[in-house]
Design a protein around this motif. Structure first.
Motif, PDB file in Angstrom:
ATOM      1  N   ALA A 143       1.322   4.530  -9.669  1.00 15.05           N
ATOM      2  CA  ALA A 143       0.193   4.021  -8.869  1.00 15.05           C
ATOM      3  C   ALA A 143       0.795   2.344  -8.650  1.00 15.05           C
ATOM      4  O   ALA A 143       0.254   1.639  -7.669  1.00 15.05           O
ATOM      5  CB  ALA A 143      -1.067   3.789  -9.753  1.00 15.05           C
ATOM      6  N   LEU A 144       1.699   1.946  -9.463  1.00 11.88           N
ATOM      7  CA  LEU A 144       2.098   0.469  -9.092  1.00 11.88           C
ATOM      8  C   LEU A 144       3.177   0.522  -8.046  1.00 11.88           C
ATOM      9  O   LEU A 144       3.234  -0.365  -7.162  1.00 11.88           O
ATOM     10  CB  LEU A 144       3.021   0.143 -10.229  1.00 11.88           C
ATOM     11  CG  LEU A 144       2.525   0.055 -11.667  1.00 11.88           C
ATOM     12  CD1 LEU A 144       3.361  -0.604 -12.894  1.00 11.88           C
ATOM     13  CD2 LEU A 144       1.098  -0.937 -11.565  1.00 11.88           C
ATOM     14  N   TYR A 145       3.944   1.690  -7.682  1.00 14.18           N
ATOM     15  CA  TYR A 145       4.671   1.757  -6.545  1.00 14.18           C
ATOM     16  C   TYR A 145       3.926   1.921  -5.256  1.00 14.18           C
ATOM     17  O   TYR A 145       4.116   1.465  -4.167  1.00 14.18           O
ATOM     18  CB  TYR A 145       5.700   3.012  -6.689  1.00 14.18           C
ATOM     19  CG  TYR A 145       6.887   2.663  -7.493  1.00 14.18           C
ATOM     20  CD1 TYR A 145       8.010   2.081  -6.910  1.00 14.18           C
ATOM     21  CD2 TYR A 145       6.799   2.866  -8.764  1.00 14.18           C
ATOM     22  CE1 TYR A 145       9.154   1.718  -7.967  1.00 14.18           C
ATOM     23  CE2 TYR A 145       7.905   2.775  -9.822  1.00 14.18           C
ATOM     24  CZ  TYR A 145       8.962   1.881  -9.096  1.00 14.18           C
ATOM     25  OH  TYR A 145       9.924   1.615  -9.932  1.00 14.18           O
ATOM     26  N   LEU A 172       4.338   6.698   1.235  1.00 16.56           N
ATOM     27  CA  LEU A 172       5.094   5.517   1.456  1.00 16.56           C
ATOM     28  C   LEU A 172       5.712   4.897   0.017  1.00 16.56           C
ATOM     29  O   LEU A 172       6.795   4.148   0.195  1.00 16.56           O
ATOM     30  CB  LEU A 172       3.909   4.363   1.956  1.00 16.56           C
ATOM     31  CG  LEU A 172       3.063   4.626   3.029  1.00 16.56           C
ATOM     32  CD1 LEU A 172       1.824   3.799   3.262  1.00 16.56           C
ATOM     33  CD2 LEU A 172       4.098   4.487   4.283  1.00 16.56           C
ATOM     34  N   ALA A 173       4.973   5.142  -1.075  1.00 20.33           N
ATOM     35  CA  ALA A 173       5.629   4.872  -2.268  1.00 20.33           C
ATOM     36  C   ALA A 173       7.093   5.489  -2.469  1.00 20.33           C
ATOM     37  O   ALA A 173       8.058   4.705  -3.252  1.00 20.33           O
ATOM     38  CB  ALA A 173       4.685   5.091  -3.401  1.00 20.33           C
ATOM     39  N   PRO A 186      16.877  -0.113  -5.153  1.00 17.95           N
ATOM     40  CA  PRO A 186      17.147  -0.887  -6.465  1.00 17.95           C
ATOM     41  C   PRO A 186      16.399  -2.363  -6.778  1.00 17.95           C
ATOM     42  O   PRO A 186      15.817  -2.341  -7.797  1.00 17.95           O
ATOM     43  CB  PRO A 186      18.546  -1.132  -6.609  1.00 17.95           C
ATOM     44  CG  PRO A 186      19.117  -0.188  -5.441  1.00 17.95           C
ATOM     45  CD  PRO A 186      18.200   0.042  -4.463  1.00 17.95           C
ATOM     46  N   VAL A 187      16.285  -2.976  -5.581  1.00 11.60           N
ATOM     47  CA  VAL A 187      15.664  -4.447  -5.893  1.00 11.60           C
ATOM     48  C   VAL A 187      14.087  -4.188  -6.161  1.00 11.60           C
ATOM     49  O   VAL A 187      13.503  -4.744  -6.681  1.00 11.60           O
ATOM     50  CB  VAL A 187      16.037  -5.100  -4.558  1.00 11.60           C
ATOM     51  CG1 VAL A 187      15.273  -4.752  -3.510  1.00 11.60           C
ATOM     52  CG2 VAL A 187      15.276  -6.573  -4.946  1.00 11.60           C
ATOM     53  N   VAL A 188      13.441  -3.069  -5.492  1.00 11.10           N
ATOM     54  CA  VAL A 188      12.023  -2.687  -5.806  1.00 11.10           C
ATOM     55  C   VAL A 188      11.707  -2.431  -7.095  1.00 11.10           C
ATOM     56  O   VAL A 188      10.885  -2.738  -8.011  1.00 11.10           O
ATOM     57  CB  VAL A 188      11.552  -1.975  -4.804  1.00 11.10           C
ATOM     58  CG1 VAL A 188      10.169  -1.535  -5.110  1.00 11.10           C
ATOM     59  CG2 VAL A 188      11.623  -2.455  -3.337  1.00 11.10           C
ATOM     60  N   ARG A 189      12.709  -1.414  -7.688  1.00  7.59           N
ATOM     61  CA  ARG A 189      12.661  -0.783  -8.835  1.00  7.59           C
ATOM     62  C   ARG A 189      12.765  -1.903 -10.129  1.00  7.59           C
ATOM     63  O   ARG A 189      12.258  -1.838 -10.873  1.00  7.59           O
ATOM     64  CB  ARG A 189      13.697   0.233  -9.248  1.00  7.59           C
ATOM     65  CG  ARG A 189      13.564   1.453  -8.159  1.00  7.59           C
ATOM     66  CD  ARG A 189      14.278   2.555  -8.668  1.00  7.59           C
ATOM     67  NE  ARG A 189      13.602   3.351  -9.750  1.00  7.59           N
ATOM     68  CZ  ARG A 189      12.431   4.256  -9.355  1.00  7.59           C
ATOM     69  NH1 ARG A 189      12.144   4.507  -8.351  1.00  7.59           N
ATOM     70  NH2 ARG A 189      11.845   4.674 -10.727  1.00  7.59           N
ATOM     71  N   ALA A 190      13.770  -2.840  -9.963  1.00  7.69           N
ATOM     72  CA  ALA A 190      13.916  -4.076 -10.837  1.00  7.69           C
ATOM     73  C   ALA A 190      12.607  -4.848 -10.762  1.00  7.69           C
ATOM     74  O   ALA A 190      12.348  -5.198 -11.951  1.00  7.69           O
ATOM     75  CB  ALA A 190      15.127  -4.594 -10.335  1.00  7.69           C
ATOM     76  N   ALA A 191      12.199  -5.145  -9.681  1.00  8.89           N
ATOM     77  CA  ALA A 191      10.889  -6.038  -9.551  1.00  8.89           C
ATOM     78  C   ALA A 191       9.903  -5.259 -10.413  1.00  8.89           C
ATOM     79  O   ALA A 191       8.818  -6.171 -10.969  1.00  8.89           O
ATOM     80  CB  ALA A 191      10.360  -6.278  -8.071  1.00  8.89           C
TER      81      ALA A 191
END
Length: 229
Positions: free
Chosen positions: A39-41, A101-102, A109-114
């Motif tokens: 859900a966060l993604y 979309l998620a 990688p930058v999204v996962r890190a965030a």
């Protein structure tokens, strides 16, 4: 001397495999908190769309993560509410298109890190049930119990079709199957945190299992790890 971190049960697996049913049951069974990491993604992807940010602008998408005010309300699918900045986004978040979309931004990688620390912040007493795709392999590698749920793409598409049909949505089974396969391809082959069972995870194939049978198997795992109340 630092105190021990609250325990975590990590439940990973592809879309449509029953993670939501299992983790809601586990949260009720144990009295622990629940994290729906997917859900966060979905929330972040929708926030980017609402802000007019292209999903391939990964740095800009990731920058939105720190300012999102998110609340998960309700213990079952029927009474679930997901609030973002006080607004109810539940319907949009659970839409099949939002899942796609998620899956697109989850490859970055930058999204996962965030989102990594935001997920770990859900680890509070008395414990956490973590639902996702890399809970046991990346986010909570020290989880007390790791479960990997799996099922054939055909079975998962059929389950999703029944779920959406019950909600009155007009959906095509063949289209859902194509979407499931495409999402699997992205999730399993991404370079960062690909969808894979942790080496120490208990793998349960639910293709031919009804929900009560799945829960019975997990009940036995709780007993064997002395995680029953």
């Amino acid at each position: 001397m630092t105190s021990a971190l609250p325990l975590v049960i990590a439940v990973d697996g592809p879309s449509g495999v029953g993670k939501g049913v299992v983790t809601r049951w586990l949260a009720t069974r144990t009295g622990w908190h629940r994290l729906d990491s997917g859900a966060l993604y979905r929330i972040l992807a929708l926030a980017a769309v609402h802000a007019g940010i292209p999903l391939d602008a990964h740095e800009r998408v990731a920058a939105l993560a720190s300012d999102l005010q998110i609340q998960f309300i309700g213990e079952t699918e029927a009474d679930e509410a997901i609030l973002v900045g006080g607004a109810n986004w539940t319907h949009e978040i659970r839409a099949e298109t939002t899942g796609n979309l998620a899956s697109q931004i989850a490859t970055a990688p930058v999204v996962r890190a965030a989102l990594l620390q935001r997920q770990r912040d859900f680890r509070t007493a008395p414990g956490l049930i973590a639902d996702g795709r890399d809970m046991g392999t990346v986010v909570f590698t020290d989880a007390t119990l790791k479960i990997f749920l799996d099922a054939s793409p055909e079975a998962r598409a059929e389950r999703r079709h029944r779920q959406l049909s019950r909600k009155g949505a007009s959906v095509n089974l063949d289209d859902l199957f194509v979407e499931v396969r495409a999402r699997d391809e992205r999730d399993r082959k991404r370079t960062v945190a690909p969808l894979v069972a942790a080496p120490d995870a208990v793998v349960i194939d639910t293709t031919r299992m009804a929900v009560p049978e799945v829960l019975e198997n997990i009940e036995k795992l709780l007993d064997s790890r002395q995680l029953d109340r």
